[in-house]
Design an enzyme around this catalytic site. Structure first.
Site, PDB file in Angstrom:
ATOM      1  CG  ASP A   1     111.112  85.036  42.738  1.00 27.85           C
ATOM      2  OD1 ASP A   1     112.315  84.717  42.696  1.00 27.85           O
ATOM      3  OD2 ASP A   1     110.443  85.313  41.726  1.00 27.85           O
TER       4      ASP A   1
ATOM      5  CD  GLU B   1     117.685  89.074  40.682  1.00 29.59           C
ATOM      6  OE1 GLU B   1     117.191  89.754  39.772  1.00 29.59           O
ATOM      7  OE2 GLU B   1     117.930  87.866  40.575  1.00 29.59           O
TER       8      GLU B   1
END
Length: 514
Positions: free
Chosen positions: A24, A180
């Protein structure tokens, strides 16, 4: 020390640029400097932060959440809980980081004038719902927070107050799951909304839309997804969760996560999701992602290659280096380099690596093949060296006074694999992983993990060789990767030194490139 090097158009560099469990990624630029933050899940300290001058070579300079009052991870919080998906931004002379603690505190925002720290106490954001929060400021100074879903709310980042109800913006490709990791950018005439979709497994991808303002409406790119490796045999899979940044020469680049599956079918990745770099060009106002490969073409600007990382950690400093992490918490009572100078002292809390409160200090496995060694003194307790994925998936070589044993936990199965009597006193424990380089059987695992001990003359005695697939995400589930480290199960165990080094092809294909 960083050593500048001049561009060589024919040279390539190793991708990932930050190997191992560093998922991420979020990146920002401040002048000539780049900073990047990653998820840390159940580990403390949380949110590793890196610095670079060239987007290729990254050095960890700290952890954003490095104080217990910043990061609360209860003992009962599950592995792969904790800290999800930060966004790091530089705005108005300050660094801002927004992140989700799914194990209790929800969305948090911290700031710093120096990204190496200290970072502020968290501002809690009860009006921000959903994971993967993003921050963007418009020309009027309004701050917009966009979260997975994809929804958005206006936020006062100084107080945490939100204004109005969250509104839905754009949720990516119709039918695609898990929209997302939103990031909002003002580039040229448009506001761009970049998202991940398809889930962080093999169907992961990156899509983008654009609009005239930060609130949209947004039109999707006709070439979506602009990056995915789904349905291919590419060596880099699960590509997604991206962030955009400009290089030193004004070109555009993308950092993103991906995995490197090994072995036969279905392919197992053991290092977790790693940080990769890909070039970006623009066509008709849309970003076009260049080929994402393990051999990254060398960018056309001087690189600043750091000195090679030392193999040995002697624990001579009063504080542990930022790369060392522990599950959920780490107190000076249970972990210190001050009790015995030049040693790491671990005092047991949980009774084994199955216990969420085990005293464990480790570093991320960053190479497909590696060797780790420790000099352990178990005279006052029991402990050793382990490869950990979570409480239910770990291999370890454990020492007590007069004996070493190899243990393996795979789900509900716990095995004592081998043992050997040893003379009383300190003992060198060793773990090696050897990646599968050629698949001869569709069922062949990603690597083998060998555990044993060394005699005083350096002779290695192998006690067990285990299949590495059982310490993979495809078996264990979750979002993390392997962590190699030391632990205490009973009493007190001292570790005089810890060695970690890549082996064979991984040593040549280090992040420093070629």
């Amino acid at each position: 020390m960083r050593v500048p090097s001049t561009p060589d158009p024919g040279a390539t560099l190793s991708n990932p640029v930050i190997p191992g469990f560093h998922p991420d990624p979020s990146v920002c630029r401040a002048g000539e400097d780049y900073y990047l933050a990653c998820s840390s899940f159940e580990y403390f300290p949380g949110v590793p932060i890196f610095h670079s001058r060239d987007l290729v070579h990254w050095t960890q300079i700290g952890n954003v959440l490095d104080r217990p009052d910043q990061l609360r991870l209860p003992p009962g919080s599950p592995s792969s809980g904790g800290i999800y998906a930060p966004t790091l931004r530089y705005h108005d002379g300050r660094f801002w980081l927004i992140v989700t603690n799914v194990s209790g505190d929800g969305n948090l925002l911290v700031t710093a004038t120096d990204p190496a720290g200290p970072w502020s106490d968290p501002i809690r954001l009860p009006g921000v719902h959903g994971i993967d929060p993003d921050l963007a400021w418009d020309d009027d100074g309004n701050c917009w927070c966009t979260t997975a879903g994809v929804t958005q709310v206006r936020l006062d980042p100084d107080t945490g107050r939100t204004f109005g109800e969250p509104r839905r913006l754009w949720s990516g490709t119709p039918g695609a799951k898990a929209p997302e990791a939103p990031h909002l950018y003002h580039i040229g005439d448009y506001w761009y909304l970049l998202i991940a979709e398809g889930g962080t497994e093999r169907c992961h991808g990156v899509s983008i839309a654009r609009g005239s303002g930060p609130q949209g409406p947004f039109e999707p790119c006709p070439a979506n997804p602009i990056l995915t490796h789904r349905g291919t045999d590419h060596p880099i899979q699960n590509t997604g969760h991206a962030d955009l940044v400009q290089g030193p020469d004004g070109s555009w680049w993308m950092v993103l996560l991906g995995v490197r599956p090994q072995g036969g079918t279905p392919g197992w990745h053991v290092l977790g999701r790693e940080t990769f770099l890909a070039p970006v060009t623009w066509s008709d106002g849309w970003p076009v992602v260049g080929e994402l490969t393990p051999d990254l073409p060398r960018p056309p600007w001087p690189l600043q290659e750091p000195a090679p990382a030392p193999v040995r950690e002697d624990f001579d400093d009063s504080e542990l280096a930022p790369a060392w992490i522990s599950p959920r918490s780490r107190s000076a009572e249970h972990c210190t380099t001050k009790e015995r100078p030049g040693s790491l002292t671990l005092r047991a809390r949980g009774e084994s690596l199955d216990d969420p409160e085990v005293t464990f200090v480790g570093r991320r496995q960053q190479h497909l093949s590696f060797r780790a060694r420790v000099l352990a003194d178990p005279a006052e307790g029991r402990g050793g060296l382990a490869v950990r994925l979570d409480e239910q998936h770990h291999y370890e070589i454990e020492a007590t006074a007069g004996e070493v044993r190899v243990g393996a936990r795979v789900g509900s199965l716990l095995s004592s694999v081998a043992s050997r009597a040893v003379p009383a006193g300190p003992v060198v424990l060793r773990i090696e992983a050897a990646a599968t380089r050629q698949v001869s059987d569709a069922r062949q695992g990603p690597d083998t993990v060998t555990l044993g001990l060394e005699d005083a003359d350096g002779t290695f005695t192998e006690l067990a060789t285990l299949d590495g697939r059982y310490l993979s995400t495809e078996v264990a589930g979750g979002f993390t990767g392997r962590v190699i480290g030391m632990y205490a199960a009973t009493g007190t165990v001292h570790f005089d030194w810890f060695d970690y080094e890549p082996l064979d092809a991984d040593a040549a294909a280090s992040p420093s490139g070629s």
